[in-house]
Design a protein around this motif. Structure first.
Motif, PDB file in Angstrom:
ATOM      1  N   ARG A   1      19.137  -9.942  -5.614  1.00  0.00           N
ATOM      2  CA  ARG A   1      18.951  -9.968  -7.072  1.00  0.00           C
ATOM      3  C   ARG A   1      17.968 -11.065  -7.458  1.00  0.00           C
ATOM      4  O   ARG A   1      18.159 -12.231  -7.127  1.00  0.00           O
ATOM      5  CB  ARG A   1      20.270 -10.153  -7.798  1.00  0.00           C
ATOM      6  CG  ARG A   1      20.092  -9.976  -9.308  1.00  0.00           C
ATOM      7  CD  ARG A   1      21.373  -9.661 -10.016  1.00  0.00           C
ATOM      8  NE  ARG A   1      22.339 -10.734  -9.848  1.00  0.00           N
ATOM      9  CZ  ARG A   1      23.613 -10.620 -10.178  1.00  0.00           C
ATOM     10  NH1 ARG A   1      24.075  -9.490 -10.666  1.00  0.00           N
ATOM     11  NH2 ARG A   1      24.446 -11.622 -10.014  1.00  0.00           N
TER      12      ARG A   1
ATOM     13  N   THR B   1      19.320  -6.084  -0.077  1.00  0.00           N
ATOM     14  CA  THR B   1      19.237  -6.011  -1.525  1.00  0.00           C
ATOM     15  C   THR B   1      19.427  -7.411  -2.077  1.00  0.00           C
ATOM     16  O   THR B   1      20.394  -8.085  -1.740  1.00  0.00           O
ATOM     17  CB  THR B   1      20.334  -5.076  -2.069  1.00  0.00           C
ATOM     18  OG1 THR B   1      20.187  -3.795  -1.469  1.00  0.00           O
ATOM     19  CG2 THR B   1      20.243  -4.948  -3.570  1.00  0.00           C
TER      20      THR B   1
ATOM     21  N   GLY C   1      30.418 -18.767  -2.739  1.00  0.00           N
ATOM     22  CA  GLY C   1      30.541 -18.654  -4.189  1.00  0.00           C
ATOM     23  C   GLY C   1      29.795 -17.466  -4.757  1.00  0.00           C
ATOM     24  O   GLY C   1      30.154 -16.926  -5.797  1.00  0.00           O
TER      25      GLY C   1
ATOM     26  N   GLY D   1      31.224 -13.754   0.344  1.00  0.00           N
ATOM     27  CA  GLY D   1      31.251 -14.554  -0.883  1.00  0.00           C
ATOM     28  C   GLY D   1      31.725 -15.973  -0.640  1.00  0.00           C
ATOM     29  O   GLY D   1      32.039 -16.692  -1.584  1.00  0.00           O
TER      30      GLY D   1
ATOM     31  N   PHE E   1      17.837  -5.974  -8.966  1.00  0.00           N
ATOM     32  CA  PHE E   1      17.911  -5.938  -7.509  1.00  0.00           C
ATOM     33  C   PHE E   1      16.581  -5.484  -6.921  1.00  0.00           C
ATOM     34  O   PHE E   1      15.940  -4.565  -7.428  1.00  0.00           O
ATOM     35  CB  PHE E   1      19.041  -5.021  -7.055  1.00  0.00           C
ATOM     36  CG  PHE E   1      20.392  -5.652  -7.212  1.00  0.00           C
ATOM     37  CD1 PHE E   1      20.785  -6.685  -6.376  1.00  0.00           C
ATOM     38  CD2 PHE E   1      21.258  -5.232  -8.206  1.00  0.00           C
ATOM     39  CE1 PHE E   1      22.024  -7.279  -6.515  1.00  0.00           C
ATOM     40  CE2 PHE E   1      22.505  -5.829  -8.354  1.00  0.00           C
ATOM     41  CZ  PHE E   1      22.889  -6.856  -7.511  1.00  0.00           C
TER      42      PHE E   1
ATOM     43  N   PRO F   1      27.671 -13.655  -3.342  1.00  0.00           N
ATOM     44  CA  PRO F   1      27.481 -12.805  -2.162  1.00  0.00           C
ATOM     45  C   PRO F   1      26.164 -13.150  -1.455  1.00  0.00           C
ATOM     46  O   PRO F   1      25.098 -13.079  -2.068  1.00  0.00           O
ATOM     47  CB  PRO F   1      27.437 -11.385  -2.740  1.00  0.00           C
ATOM     48  CG  PRO F   1      28.061 -11.494  -4.100  1.00  0.00           C
ATOM     49  CD  PRO F   1      27.719 -12.866  -4.596  1.00  0.00           C
TER      50      PRO F   1
ATOM     51  N   TRP G   1      22.837 -12.876  -5.637  1.00  0.00           N
ATOM     52  CA  TRP G   1      23.635 -11.730  -5.162  1.00  0.00           C
ATOM     53  C   TRP G   1      22.807 -10.997  -4.117  1.00  0.00           C
ATOM     54  O   TRP G   1      21.795 -10.375  -4.448  1.00  0.00           O
ATOM     55  CB  TRP G   1      23.998 -10.803  -6.332  1.00  0.00           C
ATOM     56  CG  TRP G   1      25.042  -9.779  -5.981  1.00  0.00           C
ATOM     57  CD1 TRP G   1      25.037  -8.911  -4.937  1.00  0.00           C
ATOM     58  CD2 TRP G   1      26.272  -9.526  -6.690  1.00  0.00           C
ATOM     59  NE1 TRP G   1      26.178  -8.141  -4.939  1.00  0.00           N
ATOM     60  CE2 TRP G   1      26.951  -8.491  -6.011  1.00  0.00           C
ATOM     61  CE3 TRP G   1      26.859 -10.069  -7.829  1.00  0.00           C
ATOM     62  CZ2 TRP G   1      28.174  -7.985  -6.440  1.00  0.00           C
ATOM     63  CZ3 TRP G   1      28.079  -9.560  -8.262  1.00  0.00           C
ATOM     64  CH2 TRP G   1      28.733  -8.533  -7.567  1.00  0.00           C
TER      65      TRP G   1
ATOM     66  N   ASP H   1      23.096  -8.339  -0.620  1.00  0.00           N
ATOM     67  CA  ASP H   1      24.019  -7.390   0.030  1.00  0.00           C
ATOM     68  C   ASP H   1      23.166  -6.357   0.774  1.00  0.00           C
ATOM     69  O   ASP H   1      21.937  -6.389   0.720  1.00  0.00           O
ATOM     70  CB  ASP H   1      24.894  -6.731  -1.047  1.00  0.00           C
ATOM     71  CG  ASP H   1      26.131  -6.026  -0.464  1.00  0.00           C
ATOM     72  OD1 ASP H   1      26.384  -6.155   0.754  1.00  0.00           O
ATOM     73  OD2 ASP H   1      26.836  -5.352  -1.233  1.00  0.00           O
TER      74      ASP H   1
END
Lengths: 426, 200
Positions: free
Chosen positions: A347, A345, A306, A303, A352, A308, A329, A331
């Motif tokens: 977003r 993954t 700011g 992060g 997602f 992930p 996001w 991950d």
């Protein structure tokens, strides 16, 4: 001899015929040639005295269906449809356009099923080493996968993924426990019974052990367990969190997320619980490490920007660089077996998706579809990706080709998530 | 005039008592209207003597009951104890904004209240569970839950609670309090949940 058995081979699911018209490369001299294989439903006449005939239908689901499915999805074969009502001879198979005829004889001896496969080329020569497989009914599917692997190795010279297994977490018992299943979703087997939350299984490279996260002792800890659910050990780290553990593909190190004072970072520990090393030391959240196939690099989520995002570092913790720039996001990064692609993954507009990043060209593409789609894991031959999706309302595990086609749900009982495909081709 | 000069709360109470109780000796004394200036000069430095002088007569007790500290029968069962302290707001969970681990004013108030209870009940320890809503990814949310639990822990230690009494665990999004995919459920699930875990 019951000729009508040949008819049964046409009862293959329609999806197989759609699937099998695939051009594959056998070797340079046979480039773009389809290898067609005729697979009549097994004979069930015993070749030895004292054995009894196996009822034909009882072996369809546990044996014949997975065998033909394996071959059809291997990308090496197309199933050659045989005409109904005719004995499946070499001549008949040849007229059906087959290059090979797989004749199988299955019969009973006490509680055991005996399976004699015979792979014939169109000259009538046997190309498979004569071998008899003996198994109880519960192991018939594994027999089918083993035969499919052998055929693929003989004809194409490559190992198959049909004996690989997918570890996952399921709450069908009322608690999240670790389960295993075959690559086609068969043989779903529970291997932990902790009665708490046990999640995030990850295979060791030998396909024998896995490491997972469990709150068995009240805090989250990493545990190693073998594929039969035994030999459980807890890795003591002296840290908090202790999750997202993953075995190195080349040595006995395990990368994981540990935390001190609310600062999660990437650490290494060996599989005996010793030699803890810290790889990241920023003030931001670091999570979700995954090894490159050669063990020299580790991807992770941080992060620090700011939001992930996915980063890659050398396995010593140096040379950190960011690789994801789309989406707010990202991950769950995981490397393809050839190391060229990283699936993660990502977003996109609030949902997602599985995004595949090409480490050579830097390009990315989205391969999943409806709902939220997370936690991708590659098959050890790099052709398939398993992942979790809530597109049907509940979290279930799906499998698709790496290009997003041929989607298939693998689970349906309770909710199921975090699939991890075993690493070694068997 | 008289009241404005009174600095001692004790003396103030005594004067009220004097005004209310006709049988009081000092009120009888006061009747002859002593000059106010003399009273105000004597009170600040002889408050102790003034108090002894104004002890009420035994037969005319004004205070009907001796003041006693209130006692709480805390449930001995831990689950019951946790319900008890949460229902009364003695121990309160801290709630967080989306993808946040910073403490809002409400979260700080909740933890301050919890710190007060822990301070007056030093025989108990605390487990701080970090939780997230379902919207992020699971693995990152486990790390976020760890950070939330530790933010709460650090706030409690800053308020003087011994860190040895505080343990943290993250559940990420694995153990939601509210089900449903809406802001109401999500805001319920983004929390540091405080659990009394037993005697020291």
């Amino acid at each position: 001899m019951k000729k009508i058995l040949a008819v049964l081979s046409f009862a293959l699911p329609a999806l197989l015929s759609a699937q099998t018209d695939v051009t594959v490369t056998i070797d340079p001299s046979q480039a773009s040639q389809i290898v067609r294989i005729a697979v009549p439903f097994p004979d069930s006449v015993p070749k030895t005295a004292g054995a009894t005939v196996a009822a034909s239908e009882e072996i369809r689901e546990p044996f014949f269906a997975p065998l033909t499915r394996d071959l059809a999805y291997s990308d090496a074969f197309a199933i050659a449809p045989l005409p109904p009502g005719i004995a499946p001879t070499i001549e008949v198979a040849k007229r059906a356009g087959a290059h090979y005829l797989l004749k199988i004889n299955v019969f009973r001896e006490g509680p055991d099923y005996l399976v004699d496969p015979e792979l014939l080329d169109m000259t009538g020569a046997s190309v498979l080493k004569p071998q008899r497989y003996r198994s109880p009914r519960a192991a018939l599917t594994r027999t089918a996968h083993t035969i499919a692997n052998n055929i693929l190795r003989i004809v194409r010279g490559t190992p198959g993924i049909f004996m690989t297994r997918i570890a996952f977490a399921s709450n069908r018992t009322g608690n999240w426990e670790i389960w295993l299943m075959d690559w086609d979703g068969a043989n779903q087997t529970q291997i932990t019974n902790h009665g708490v939350i046990s999640i995030l299984p990850s295979w060791a490279p030998d396909n024998e052990r896995m490491v997972y996260t469990s709150w068995l002792k009240g805090t989250s800890d990493m545990w190693i367990i073998n594929r039969r659910g035994g030999g459980r050990i807890r890795l003591h780290t002296g840290l908090n969190l202790n999750t997202s553990a993953t075995f190195s593909p080349v040595n006995n190190d395990i990368a994981f997320v540990g935390s001190t004072n609310g600062n999660p970072d990437i650490y290494l520990i060996n599989d005996a619980g010793g030699n803890i090393r810290r790889l990241t030391s920023t003030g931001s959240i670091e999570s979700t490490p995954e090894w490159s196939p050669n063990g020299r690099q580790i991807s992770f989520t941080s992060g620090r920007s700011g939001t992930p995002q996915i980063y890659v570092m050398d396995a010593e913790g140096t040379n950190v660089r960011r690789i994801s720039f789309e989406g707010d996001w990202n991950d769950d990064a995981t490397w393809s077996p050839d190391g060229e692609r990283i699936a993660y993954t990502s977003r996109v507009r609030g949902r997602f998706q599985i995004r595949i990043h090409n480490t050579v060209t830097g390009e990315t593409r989205i391969v999943a579809g409806e709902g939220s789609n997370e936690q991708p894991s590659w098959s050890p031959d790099g052709r398939w990706i398993t992942f979790q999706s809530n597109r049907g309302g509940k979290w279930q595990i799906y499998r698709m080709r790496a290009d997003g086609t041929d989607l298939l749900p693998l689970t349906s009982q309770g909710e199921n998530k975090e699939p991890d495909w075993s690493k070694k081709l068997e | 005039m008289k009241n404005t000069m009174m600095k001692s709360f004790t003396v103030g109470l005594i004067l009220i008592a004097m005004a209310l109780i006709p049988a009081c000796r000092s009120s009888r004394k006061a009747k002859p209207t002593t000059p106010t200036t003399t009273v105000t000069e004597t009170v600040p430095d002889v408050s102790a003597t003034a108090a002894t002088e104004t002890v009420v007569d035994t037969q005319t007790d004004f205070v009907r009951e001796d003041p006693r500290p209130t006692t709480e029968e805390l449930p001995t069962d831990l689950d019951a104890l946790n319900r008890y302290v949460q229902e009364r707001g003695h121990v309160r969970d801290a709630f967080f904004g989306y993808d946040e681990s910073a403490l809002s004013a409400d979260a700080q108030a909740a933890l301050t209240s919890s710190a007060n209870w822990l301070r007056s009940n030093p025989q108990y320890n605390l487990l701080i569970e970090g939780h997230t809503d379902e919207r992020g990814t699971e693995q990152y949310n486990l790390a976020l839950g760890d950070r939330r639990a530790n933010t709460a822990r650090q706030f409690l230690t800053a308020l003087g609670i011994d860190g040895n009494r505080l343990r943290t665990v993250s559940y990420g999004e694995e153990r939601p309090f509210a089900t449903g995919s809406n802001e109401s459920a999500w805001s319920q699930n983004r929390r540091a949940h405080l659990v009394i875990v037993g005697t020291r």
